[in-house]
Design a protein around this motif. Structure first.
Motif, short mmCIF file in Angstrom:
data_model
loop_
_atom_site.label_atom_id
_atom_site.label_comp_id
_atom_site.label_asym_id
_atom_site.label_seq_id
_atom_site.Cartn_x
_atom_site.Cartn_y
_atom_site.Cartn_z
N ALA A 1 8.85 4.50 12.50
CA ALA A 1 7.68 5.14 11.88
C ALA A 1 6.96 4.17 10.94
N CYS A 2 7.72 3.36 10.20
CA CYS A 2 7.10 2.45 9.23
C CYS A 2 6.18 1.44 9.88
N SER A 3 6.63 0.88 11.02
CA SER A 3 5.78 -0.13 11.64
C SER A 3 4.52 0.50 12.25
N ILE B 1 4.87 -5.25 9.56
CA ILE B 1 6.26 -4.90 9.86
C ILE B 1 6.63 -5.23 11.29
N SER B 2 7.60 -6.10 11.43
CA SER B 2 8.18 -6.33 12.75
C SER B 2 9.57 -5.72 12.69
N CYS C 1 0.82 -1.22 0.00
CA CYS C 1 0.00 0.00 0.00
C CYS C 1 0.85 1.26 0.00
N GLY C 2 2.10 1.12 0.46
CA GLY C 2 3.03 2.26 0.39
C GLY C 2 2.99 3.20 1.58
N LYS C 3 2.18 2.88 2.60
CA LYS C 3 2.10 3.77 3.77
C LYS C 3 3.43 3.84 4.52
N CYS C 4 4.16 2.73 4.52
CA CYS C 4 5.44 2.70 5.24
C CYS C 4 6.45 3.65 4.59
#
Lengths: 296, 281
Positions: free
Chosen positions: B100-102, B110-111, B69-72
């Motif tokens: 921030a990405c997780s 994302i871990s 989705c590209g939010k990260c």
């Protein structure tokens, strides 16, 4: 194609800027760039006349609107850089600009603001065009600013038809060193025969090898410790790095610096004669040798 | 008491001052925060033992859960993530480990895994009574500050702590000198030295840390630094002369107080002056 040479040292104080300035005065058609943005000194010798100035924006910085803040503490627990004080004020020295605080704030009380972190200057000198910069005090290590200096240098070199960019790099092996050497045609390392300079030399040779850039070494003040000079020569030979010259301990660099001149302009002696020899060898490495990656 | 040694410019003699000062005191703790080029132990030659690795937490992205989705990548302000049709790729050298990405990932894909960027080492034995801690940044890694933070976690407040800072006036220097009771700025008497000294003075003023100057290689260069200090009421704590004997010992990696013991008293006097200046006597 414009060639690029970056002068670095591992350890500070080995004579990087002295040699960069000397090369600037010996090159026929070069642009000079000072990428030691943290402690830029080359302008003290080159006496530039600024032609334009650009603002450098670093990472955006967080700011908390105290009227909206409910002191819930989510920003503080989310910040991994300890940049939010107990009173919910951003410590700008610690803030990395990651934006996590703004992301987690349920009240929308945190905004990320543009933040001027330094300046880049395009100038002219008696040796040709010059790009340099000033990083604001306490700003993040200048990798991004170094890249901006190099981008401006490349543009300006094309504009002026220069065939070479001579880059004065920073000490160390971190962010700004990596930014200063990436994509260069030749890394020129200045070292001296002391235990600490040798230690740093070995680390910085590894960095250059890591990025597969052709590297040469110059030993400054080679007569203060002959055994250590021999060690450096041996180390370089074993690692396929050419020792391109050895300079004696001399008062010439300090005296030239006091006059705001390069060593070449200051005087004709053994020291400056050797610098000239080194420059001819550098020039031939850059323009006459085919590229051969090291450490394969 | 914590004394930080900084300089603006590299090669002025920070490490020389740090090591010789530490050797002149009893029971000092020496922290080498110049993690790009830790040099203190070259002069002490202690056997070192690794205390721990230092890492930052970088994202590990589950291919099964990720919807690209590209939010990260949108949340990452360091351009460390890129979204391709085949999934998300991480550029580990650009990652600051902020997380921030997780937080931004709506799928919980994302871990975080630890990526080692350097290590902390300490002296295994305390010759000359000095306890040394040093940080080492791995080759090719750009970020020094996380290692400096980890290193400062080992400060022993019951000792006099000497902090050898990196050169310059940027981020890693701030990380190093934060919390110091006093900052010694080492300079050399040349136009370059003065120029960089003024930058370093701006920094310590901004951080409200009391400071004074040590002039190294005194006798070369000019009077610029001394004139500047006297015009601006900056205390000059000590002048170390330009001396071939000191230069030779330095090149061999021998702290000069060990061979020129009268200098031990000079450093001790300077230390006592600092205690007075910081009300810590």
């Amino acid at each position: 194609m414009v060639k690029q040479i970056t002068v670095i040292s591992g350890k500070g104080g080995t004579g990087k800027t002295t040699l960069t300035a000397a090369f600037a005065s010996l090159a026929n058609n070069a642009l000079i760039a000072d990428c030691d943005v943290d402690a830029a000194n080359l302008h003290l010798i080159l006496d530039p006349v600024m032609t334009s100035k650009l603002d450098f924006y670093g990472m955006k910085m967080a700011a908390i609107d105290q009227n909206k803040c409910s002191a819930c503490g989510l920003c503080r627990s989310g910040c991994r850089f300890g940049a939010i004080t107990e009173r919910f004020v951003i410590d700008t020295h610690a803030c990395e600009g990651c934006g996590v605080c703004a992301l987690v704030c349920p009240k929308g009380a945190i905004v990320m603001n543009e933040h001027k972190a330094g300046e880049v200057y395009r100038s002219m000198t008696r040796f040709g065009p010059f790009v340099h910069a000033r990083l604001g005090i306490g700003e993040e290590t200048g990798g991004k600013l170094v890249s901006m200096v190099r981008k401006n240098a490349a543009e300006m070199a094309t504009m002026h038809g220069n065939d070479l960019i001579i880059i004065d790099g920073p000490p160390g092996i971190g962010c700004s060193v990596i930014a200063s050497i990436s994509g260069a045609d030749l890394v020129f390392i200045v070292t001296e025969p002391s235990v600490s300079a040798i230690h740093d030399l070995e680390r910085v040779i590894e960095v250059a090898a890591h990025f597969r850039i052709k590297t040469v070494v110059c030993i400054n003040r080679c007569d203060i410790n002959k055994e250590k000079t021999a060690y450096i020569e041996d180390y370089c030979r074993k690692n396929g790095v050419k020792v391109i010259g050895k300079l004696p301990l001399s008062e010439t660099p300090t005296k030239a610096m006091l006059e705001g001149r390069t060593v070449i302009e200051h005087k004709d002696d053994i020291f400056t004669g050797t610098v000239q020899d080194i420059w001819y060898r550098v020039h031939s490495e850059l323009f006459h040798n085919s590229f051969r990656p090291l450490f394969q | 008491m914590r004394i930080a040694i900084a300089s603006g410019k590299g090669g002025t003699g920070k490490t020389t001052v740090s090591v010789n000062l530490a050797l002149s005191l009893e029971n000092a703790q020496l922290l080498d925060c110049d993690v790009e080029e830790p040099n203190c132990n070259l002069f002490l030659d202690h056997p070192l033992q690794k205390v721990k690795d230092v890492g930052i937490r970088v994202p590990a992205i589950s291919k099964d859960k990720c919807t690209s989705c590209g939010k990260c990548a949108e949340a990452c302000r360091f351009n460390a993530l890129a979204v391709l049709l085949t999934g998300v790729i991480l550029f580990p050298k650009l990652c600051h480990g902020c997380g921030a990405c997780s937080i931004a990932c709506p799928e919980g894909a994302i871990s975080e895994v630890t990526q080692v960027i350097g290590s902390i080492e300490k002296s295994a034995s305390h010759t000359h009574g000095i306890e040394l801690y040093q940080g080492v940044l791995n080759i090719g890694e750009p970020m020094a500050s996380p290692i400096i933070h980890a290193l400062k976690g080992h400060i022993d407040n019951s000792r006099t702590v000497i902090i050898d800072s990196p050169p310059g006036t940027s981020c890693p220097v701030i990380s190093s000198i934060t919390g110091a009771d006093y900052c010694i700025l080492v300079t050399e008497p040349t136009p370059f030295g003065l120029h960089d000294l003024m930058l370093a003075v701006d920094l310590v003023k901004d951080m409200q840390i009391p400071y004074g100057i040590i002039i190294n290689r005194h006798g070369t260069g000019d009077e610029g630094v001394e004139d500047h200090c006297s015009e601006n009421n900056i205390p000059v704590l000590m002048k170390i002369p330009y001396d071939m004997r000191i230069a030779e010992l330095y090149s061999e990696g021998i702290p000069f107080v060990l061979r020129m013991p009268r200098w031990k008293d000079r450093f001790l006097d300077t230390f006592r002056e600092l205690q007075v200046l910081t009300d810590r006597c």
